[in-house]
Write an enzyme that holds these catalytic residues in place. Structure first.
Site, mmCIF file in Angstrom:
data_model
loop_
_atom_site.group_PDB
_atom_site.id
_atom_site.type_symbol
_atom_site.label_atom_id
_atom_site.label_comp_id
_atom_site.label_asym_id
_atom_site.label_seq_id
_atom_site.Cartn_x
_atom_site.Cartn_y
_atom_site.Cartn_z
ATOM 1 N N CYS A 42 0.818 -1.211 0.000
ATOM 2 C CA CYS A 42 0.000 0.000 0.000
ATOM 3 C C CYS A 42 0.852 1.262 0.000
ATOM 4 C CB CYS A 42 -0.936 -0.004 1.206
ATOM 5 S SG CYS A 42 -2.035 1.428 1.243
ATOM 6 N N CYS A 47 -1.426 1.718 -3.025
ATOM 7 C CA CYS A 47 -2.435 2.769 -2.843
ATOM 8 C C CYS A 47 -1.872 4.187 -2.830
ATOM 9 C CB CYS A 47 -3.199 2.562 -1.539
ATOM 10 S SG CYS A 47 -3.302 0.894 -0.920
ATOM 11 N N LYS A 50 0.004 5.310 -6.119
ATOM 12 C CA LYS A 50 -1.025 5.290 -7.167
ATOM 13 C C LYS A 50 -1.946 6.490 -7.041
ATOM 14 C CE LYS A 50 -4.713 3.172 -6.304
ATOM 15 N NZ LYS A 50 -5.614 2.066 -5.880
ATOM 16 N N TYR A 177 -9.198 -3.629 -11.275
ATOM 17 C CA TYR A 177 -9.124 -2.222 -10.892
ATOM 18 C C TYR A 177 -7.724 -1.654 -11.055
ATOM 19 C CZ TYR A 177 -7.328 -3.630 -6.265
ATOM 20 O OH TYR A 177 -6.571 -4.138 -5.242
ATOM 21 N N GLU A 181 -7.252 1.490 -13.366
ATOM 22 C CA GLU A 181 -6.775 2.716 -12.729
ATOM 23 C C GLU A 181 -5.550 3.265 -13.458
ATOM 24 O OE1 GLU A 181 -8.159 2.012 -8.089
ATOM 25 O OE2 GLU A 181 -6.202 1.297 -8.750
ATOM 26 N N HIS A 434 -28.135 20.465 -1.636
ATOM 27 C CA HIS A 434 -28.257 20.971 -3.010
ATOM 28 C C HIS A 434 -27.368 22.193 -3.210
ATOM 29 C CE1 HIS A 434 -30.253 21.640 -6.847
ATOM 30 N NE2 HIS A 434 -30.343 22.920 -6.520
ATOM 31 N N GLU A 439 -26.994 14.227 -3.817
ATOM 32 C CA GLU A 439 -28.391 14.406 -3.420
ATOM 33 C C GLU A 439 -29.315 13.437 -4.143
ATOM 34 O OE1 GLU A 439 -30.528 18.016 -4.840
ATOM 35 O OE2 GLU A 439 -28.635 18.510 -5.838
#
Length: 451
Positions: A42, A47, A50, A177, A181, A434, A439
């Protein structure tokens, strides 16, 4: 029998380090061996670097959009030579923090490769033998390179951060992924990016509608994503790497990167000699308490091939300490884990896909796709997906899937509600914020379909 340590941890990644520190805080004498760099996949080659590259790659689109918002910017090319030293300086800093945390916790660090001699003995590459009452295997995983002619000319996600120069063109092979990615990263950094995936759609295992929107968005942004396509062979040439694919084409790329899966780091560790059972993929087989069939040996993280996520490895390490050192048997909870895929567009998901949920019980699907305000104003075709999968019987939210900028940030918050057992009506009672994309999660009134 007197042991040298109460706990010996093999592996200095996020899971192993957390387990070592928390165990030491109970008064246990703890040692930890790491053969490479502290921080594991990681921090050093996953992670963290990356995500920093994701940030870097996103500026090309921001610069392009700035004109629509009244900013006069003249972007230049990405400077890898300027970015790379800063990236590695940050990784060095983080590794230093990990070492300091271990030292402050009175964990003894061994910068060496460790292997098991028997259920209570570890041998180090330095020649030392160490005994421990409990041994925790947290050695993670590594990229797998397919067995095909010329495969040695390609790189993996381990080497991509070490490139001397940014290539002008790259082929990324894989559809998970990591592959997806890095396709977005390289494309955003100005590299002509092609992605091959052998099956019909990338991101297998995720919600079909969500991964379809991600794939469309990647193509819209410039990635040449080709499905039902794979590499047959590769040949190194003076001007690049010649790739022959399953359609009989010969194409030249500056660089090829394989992201075709990962394998647990269990080779040559003496695990089977010590009596530990390994699965078909080389993973350490454990029970719900992360214990192997050998009572003194436990394993956590990617080496067990349960859920390959850093926060999960950390949770498993914490549960291990609760069970073994605090006398509080704690099984690991792998249900409803939120996750983010830092593709471009980004995806966040928690719970069941529409396909998995509908195979389990009757469901209602609430979904909407739209052009987000920020991209629509800039004239982009990007589309957002907000999707909820609802149990018709219990009304609980079984799954939530978001494709949008900052989807990872949104899914973290949605994950709390869904983990608590929120129903569709709980979402409906929540007042919308909003104007935001999120939302839509609380304003969808009618299902788009039922299954």
């Amino acid at each position: 029998m007197a042991f040298d340590y109460d706990l010996f941890v093999i592996g200095g990644g996020s899971g192993g380090v957390r387990a070592a520190r928390v165990a030491a805080a109970t008064g246990a004498k703890v040692g930890l061996a790491e053969e490479f760099r502290m921080g594991g996949t990681c921090v050093i080659r996953g992670c963290v670097p990356k995500k920093l590259m994701v940030f870097a790659s996103g500026f090309s689109e921001m610069f392009a959009d700035a004109g629509a918002y009244g900013w006069d910017l003249t972007p230049g090319p990405f400077d890898w030579g300027k970015f790379r030293p800063k990236l590695h300086a940050e990784l060095d800093r983080l590794e230093g923090i990990y070492r300091k945390l271990l030292g402050n916790s009175d964990v003894t660090i061994f910068d060496a490769r460790a292997a098991l001699k028997d259920p209570h003995t570890v041998t180090l590459s330095t020649g030392e033998e160490i005994t421990a009452k409990h041994i925790l295997v947290a050695t993670g995983g590594r990229p797998v390179v397919p067995d095909l002619p010329g495969a040695e000319h390609a790189i993996t996600s381990n080497e991509v951060f070490l490139l001397d120069d940014m290539p002008k063109s790259i082929l990324i092979v894989g559809g998970g992924y990591i592959a997806s990615e890095f396709a977005g990263i390289m494309n955003g950094l100005g590299v002509k990016t092609t992605q091959y995936y052998r099956s019909e759609q990338i991101l297998r295992g995720f919600d079909n509608e969500a991964r379809g929107i991600v794939a469309d968005g990647m193509r819209e942004k410039g990635v040449d994503l080709q499905v039902n396509t794979n590499v047959v062979s590769m040949e190194k040439r003076d001007d690049g790497i010649l790739v022959k694919d399953t359609h009989g084409r010969d194409l030249l790329f500056d660089q090829v990167m394989f992201a075709t899966g990962r394998r647990p780091n269990t080779d040559d560790m003496g695990l089977e000699t010590a009596g530990v059972l390994l699965g078909r993929g080389g993973e350490v087989v454990v029970d719900e308490y992360s214990q192997t069939g050998v009572p003194s040996i436990y394993a956590i993280g990617d080496v067990t091939n349960r859920v390959q996520l850093t926060p999960v490895a950390i949770r498993e390490g914490m549960a291990f300490v609760e069970t073994v050192f605090k006398g509080n048997p704690t099984p690991v909870d792998h249900a409803l884990i939120p996750s983010a895929i830092f593709t471009q567009p980004e995806m966040g998901t928690v719970g069941l896909s529409e396909e998995a949920a509908s195979a389990q019980e009757p469901v209602e699907v609430y979904a909407t796709t739209f052009k987000p305000m920020n991209h629509a104003f800039a004239g982009r075709e990007d589309r957002v997906l907000m999707k909820l999968i609802i149990s018709k019987q219990s009304r609980k939210v079984l799954g939530c899937h978001i494709v949008a900028d900052h989807a990872g940030e949104m899914i973290q918050m949605a994950g709390i509600a869904i983990k608590m057992g929120a129903t569709k009506e709980d979402f409906d009672r929540t007042v919308a914020v909003h104007p935001t994309m999120a939302e839509e999660l609380v304003t969808m009134k009618e299902p788009v379909r039922t299954t």
